[in-house]
Write a protein that holds these residues in place. Structure first.
Motif, PDB file in Angstrom:
ATOM      1  N   ILE A 112      74.520  70.278  26.734  1.00 22.56           N
ATOM      2  CA  ILE A 112      74.439  68.999  27.464  1.00 22.56           C
ATOM      3  C   ILE A 112      75.083  69.127  28.842  1.00 22.56           C
ATOM      4  O   ILE A 112      74.515  68.726  29.864  1.00 22.56           O
ATOM      5  CB  ILE A 112      75.095  67.877  26.645  1.00 22.56           C
ATOM      6  N   LEU A 113      76.296  69.702  28.883  1.00 26.06           N
ATOM      7  CA  LEU A 113      76.992  69.863  30.161  1.00 26.06           C
ATOM      8  C   LEU A 113      76.320  70.902  31.042  1.00 26.06           C
ATOM      9  O   LEU A 113      76.348  70.793  32.274  1.00 26.06           O
ATOM     10  CB  LEU A 113      78.450  70.234  29.911  1.00 26.06           C
ATOM     11  N   LEU A 114      75.699  71.908  30.436  1.00 24.77           N
ATOM     12  CA  LEU A 114      74.969  72.898  31.213  1.00 24.77           C
ATOM     13  C   LEU A 114      73.771  72.259  31.907  1.00 24.77           C
ATOM     14  O   LEU A 114      73.531  72.484  33.107  1.00 24.77           O
ATOM     15  CB  LEU A 114      74.515  74.040  30.300  1.00 24.77           C
ATOM     16  N   LEU A 119      71.240  69.956  36.821  1.00 26.93           N
ATOM     17  CA  LEU A 119      70.611  68.828  37.520  1.00 26.93           C
ATOM     18  C   LEU A 119      71.453  68.395  38.713  1.00 26.93           C
ATOM     19  O   LEU A 119      70.918  68.086  39.791  1.00 26.93           O
ATOM     20  CB  LEU A 119      70.419  67.662  36.551  1.00 26.93           C
ATOM     21  N   GLY A 120      72.766  68.359  38.523  1.00 32.18           N
ATOM     22  CA  GLY A 120      73.637  67.994  39.633  1.00 32.18           C
ATOM     23  C   GLY A 120      73.571  68.999  40.756  1.00 32.18           C
ATOM     24  O   GLY A 120      73.610  68.641  41.937  1.00 32.18           O
ATOM     25  N   LEU A 121      73.457  70.280  40.437  1.00 34.74           N
ATOM     26  CA  LEU A 121      73.350  71.313  41.455  1.00 34.74           C
ATOM     27  C   LEU A 121      72.050  71.172  42.233  1.00 34.74           C
ATOM     28  O   LEU A 121      72.018  71.346  43.460  1.00 34.74           O
ATOM     29  CB  LEU A 121      73.417  72.688  40.793  1.00 34.74           C
ATOM     30  N   PHE A 123      70.190  68.388  42.678  1.00 32.39           N
ATOM     31  CA  PHE A 123      69.997  67.150  43.420  1.00 32.39           C
ATOM     32  C   PHE A 123      71.201  66.731  44.270  1.00 32.39           C
ATOM     33  O   PHE A 123      71.036  66.022  45.253  1.00 32.39           O
ATOM     34  CB  PHE A 123      69.656  66.008  42.453  1.00 32.39           C
ATOM     35  N   ALA A 124      72.382  67.147  43.898  1.00 28.44           N
ATOM     36  CA  ALA A 124      73.554  66.699  44.655  1.00 28.44           C
ATOM     37  C   ALA A 124      74.453  67.843  45.078  1.00 28.44           C
ATOM     38  O   ALA A 124      75.018  67.850  46.159  1.00 28.44           O
ATOM     39  CB  ALA A 124      74.366  65.681  43.836  1.00 28.44           C
ATOM     40  N   GLY A 125      74.583  68.827  44.224  1.00 26.40           N
ATOM     41  CA  GLY A 125      75.436  69.959  44.537  1.00 26.40           C
ATOM     42  C   GLY A 125      76.903  69.727  44.269  1.00 26.40           C
ATOM     43  O   GLY A 125      77.730  70.564  44.556  1.00 26.40           O
ATOM     44  N   GLU A 126      77.271  68.569  43.728  1.00 22.13           N
ATOM     45  CA  GLU A 126      78.680  68.265  43.541  1.00 22.13           C
ATOM     46  C   GLU A 126      79.069  68.094  42.080  1.00 22.13           C
ATOM     47  O   GLU A 126      80.206  67.770  41.788  1.00 22.13           O
ATOM     48  CB  GLU A 126      79.033  66.958  44.296  1.00 22.13           C
ATOM     49  N   HIS A 127      78.105  68.270  41.147  1.00 23.88           N
ATOM     50  CA  HIS A 127      78.470  68.054  39.754  1.00 23.88           C
ATOM     51  C   HIS A 127      79.469  69.108  39.313  1.00 23.88           C
ATOM     52  O   HIS A 127      79.385  70.261  39.690  1.00 23.88           O
ATOM     53  CB  HIS A 127      77.241  68.104  38.849  1.00 23.88           C
ATOM     54  N   TRP A 167      79.054  76.589  44.768  1.00 20.28           N
ATOM     55  CA  TRP A 167      79.048  77.892  44.099  1.00 20.28           C
ATOM     56  C   TRP A 167      80.436  78.241  43.589  1.00 20.28           C
ATOM     57  O   TRP A 167      80.564  78.887  42.539  1.00 20.28           O
ATOM     58  CB  TRP A 167      78.525  78.962  45.046  1.00 20.28           C
ATOM     59  N   ALA A 168      81.470  77.828  44.314  1.00 19.61           N
ATOM     60  CA  ALA A 168      82.830  78.054  43.817  1.00 19.61           C
ATOM     61  C   ALA A 168      83.062  77.269  42.527  1.00 19.61           C
ATOM     62  O   ALA A 168      83.627  77.778  41.552  1.00 19.61           O
ATOM     63  CB  ALA A 168      83.844  77.647  44.882  1.00 19.61           C
ATOM     64  N   ILE A 169      82.608  76.013  42.525  1.00 21.13           N
ATOM     65  CA  ILE A 169      82.722  75.192  41.317  1.00 21.13           C
ATOM     66  C   ILE A 169      81.870  75.782  40.205  1.00 21.13           C
ATOM     67  O   ILE A 169      82.261  75.794  39.031  1.00 21.13           O
ATOM     68  CB  ILE A 169      82.307  73.746  41.620  1.00 21.13           C
ATOM     69  N   GLY A 170      80.696  76.326  40.570  1.00 26.93           N
ATOM     70  CA  GLY A 170      79.827  76.943  39.568  1.00 26.93           C
ATOM     71  C   GLY A 170      80.478  78.129  38.893  1.00 26.93           C
ATOM     72  O   GLY A 170      80.369  78.305  37.678  1.00 26.93           O
ATOM     73  N   VAL A 171      81.141  78.968  39.679  1.00 28.26           N
ATOM     74  CA  VAL A 171      81.863  80.107  39.084  1.00 28.26           C
ATOM     75  C   VAL A 171      82.933  79.611  38.133  1.00 28.26           C
ATOM     76  O   VAL A 171      83.106  80.139  37.022  1.00 28.26           O
ATOM     77  CB  VAL A 171      82.479  80.980  40.191  1.00 28.26           C
ATOM     78  N   LEU A 172      83.673  78.579  38.556  1.00 27.56           N
ATOM     79  CA  LEU A 172      84.756  78.051  37.724  1.00 27.56           C
ATOM     80  C   LEU A 172      84.217  77.442  36.434  1.00 27.56           C
ATOM     81  O   LEU A 172      84.687  77.763  35.331  1.00 27.56           O
ATOM     82  CB  LEU A 172      85.535  77.005  38.524  1.00 27.56           C
TER      83      LEU A 172
END
Length: 456
Positions: A112-114, A119-121, A123-127, A167-172
């Motif tokens: 679910i979180l994935l 989707l956030g990445l 459309f918004a990039g901030e999820h 991308w930094a948040i994505g790595v984390l």
């Protein structure tokens, strides 16, 4: 220091000046001009000098230490969470394991979180920013440095210009979930190796054919990696009771492990590597935005179209420790200079042939001219003559410190009082205290032998 850290400190200095006003930067500007290069390199050189002077370099080291500790704390929580998912999925071993309930426990929240992150990445990039904010907050708290609070906003602004924050948040995010899924897999294998589990499926409204189709569909990809899938007969029989056949237990266990690996671990691993690749490649494109007001107004000061004279900045609020940035290989010769002497004192004294006289600094123009000269041609030995009848005010001490940073070695000469006049003991003591704080050697006799030979 890495390129990212240099840009980070430069952005921090810009924000600080934007909110609190311009810093006292005369010496920083002069050193940046002496180094040369294009405008961005001069801006960064200026910012590094100011950051070192004001303690931001140390604060950055503390922040990075806090960030590593915060990452360790979050990683430990991820490992514990993954282990909790495995224990919740498998139960106590006294009752049969409902395979789809176990699968939902292991993969439900993760998937679910994935999907939400993807989707956030798109459309918004901030999820996922909440997890990033938690990490920044923990980093700041664990740094235990008040100046470190200025670093996090500067980092976010710097990364947002190239959209690197996503991308930094994505790595984390993906890295922590990957750690949780690996923890769940390890605990799952440990439980299966040390306990005997039976597997069943239960339903009230769905048919056996539905479960057979779903089980075989989910097992198709793991089967390509060599994981076994229960046969149709095993699936139907497991709807009534847990099979005691060893092959059925092993088939269900392999299916559950394969599904966790393929749909839980591999997606997080691939996404974490993809985000890491985008983060690494994006760092090379990081640049200063010279159109920002904080940088645009530095152009004339760091790359002037005409040379300007004079010191217009106010004295700093506090004096900083003198650390010469000049080596003996870069410097040559000896120089004597005096600061604000009265006309009744004869000057200069008789000097050895290899000692130059820089005169008396009694105006902004003379100070600025000498400092510019010392930046280009730093002396190996510098003697600064001061009249201790004057109070050691902030401006004089700041000038002494600035001169000392431009020479390999510096001594302060506290002149004797003229004949028939005595020095004020309290004022002389103030000079001693101030020069000791600057860690500069001083004496009341002329250091001519030291200037000439370098030895006393």
């Amino acid at each position: 220091m890495t390129e990212l850290n240099t840009l980070w400190l430069t952005e921090t200095i810009r924000l600080r000046e934007e909110h609190a006003g311009p810093l006292e930067d005369l010496e920083a500007n002069r050193l940046a001009r002496s180094v040369g290069g294009d405008l961005p390199s001069r801006i960064q050189r200026r910012a590094l000098w100011l950051a070192e002077r004001d303690g931001l370099v140390t604060a950055l080291k503390h922040w990075l230490q806090g960030a590593r500790l915060a990452l360790i704390v979050m990683a430990v929580l991820a490992v514990i969470s993954g282990a909790g998912l495995a224990f919740a999925a498998m139960g106590d071993g006294l009752h049969p394991v409902n395979v789809f309930w176990a699968l939902g426990s292991l993969l439900g929240l993760n998937l679910i979180l994935l999907l939400s992150w993807a989707l956030g990445l798109a459309f918004a990039g901030e999820h996922g920013a909440s997890l990033g904010r938690l990490w920044l907050w923990l980093s700041e708290k664990l740094a235990r440095d008040a100046k470190a609070a200025q670093l996090a906003p500067a980092l976010l602004l710097l990364l947002q210009r190239q959209k690197l924050n996503r991308w930094a948040i994505g790595v984390l995010v993906n890295g922590l979930w990957l750690l949780a899924m690996i923890s769940a897999l390890v605990i799952l294998l440990t439980l299966m190796a040390t306990r005997r589990y039976g597997f069943v499926w239960e339903t009230t409204i769905l048919s056996a054919d539905t479960f057979i189709a779903v089980t075989q569909a989910l097992g198709a990809l793991p089967a390509l990696l060599g994981f076994s899938v229960p046969t149709e007969q095993m699936i139907r029989a497991s709807g009534d009771a847990a099979l005691s056949i060893e092959s059925a237990r092993q088939a269900w266990a392999a299916w559950l492990v394969g599904v966790l690996l393929v749909y839980g671990i591999l997606p997080r691993l691939l996404l974490a590597l993809f985000c890491l690749w985008r983060w690494k490649s994006g760092q090379t494109a990081l640049r200063l935005d010279l159109n920002l007001p904080g940088y645009a107004q530095l152009r004339e000061r760091l790359m002037p179209t005409s040379e300007r004279l004079g010191i217009s900045d106010a004295a700093p609020e506090q004096l900083h420790r003198v650390e010469s940035g000049v080596s003996e290989q870069q410097s040559d010769g000896a120089l004597l200079v005096a600061i604000e002497l009265d006309d009744d004192r004869p000057w200069p004294p008789q000097l050895p042939k290899n000692v130059s006289n820089a005169g008396i600094l009694d105006s902004r123009e003379s100070r600025h001219k000498l400092l510019e000269q010392l930046t280009r041609f730093p002396p190996a030995r510098l003697a600064i003559a001061c009249d201790p009848r004057r109070s050691p005010d902030r401006g004089s001490l700041a000038l002494i410190a600035e001169l000392a940073r431009s020479a390999s070695a510096t001594r302060v000469w506290l002149l004797q009082a003229p004949p028939g006049e005595a020095l004020d003991a309290e004022r002389l003591g103030d000079w001693h205290v101030a020069l000791q704080q600057l860690e500069l050697p001083f004496a009341d006799c002329a250091p001519m032998n030291w200037l000439e030979t370098g030895h006393d």
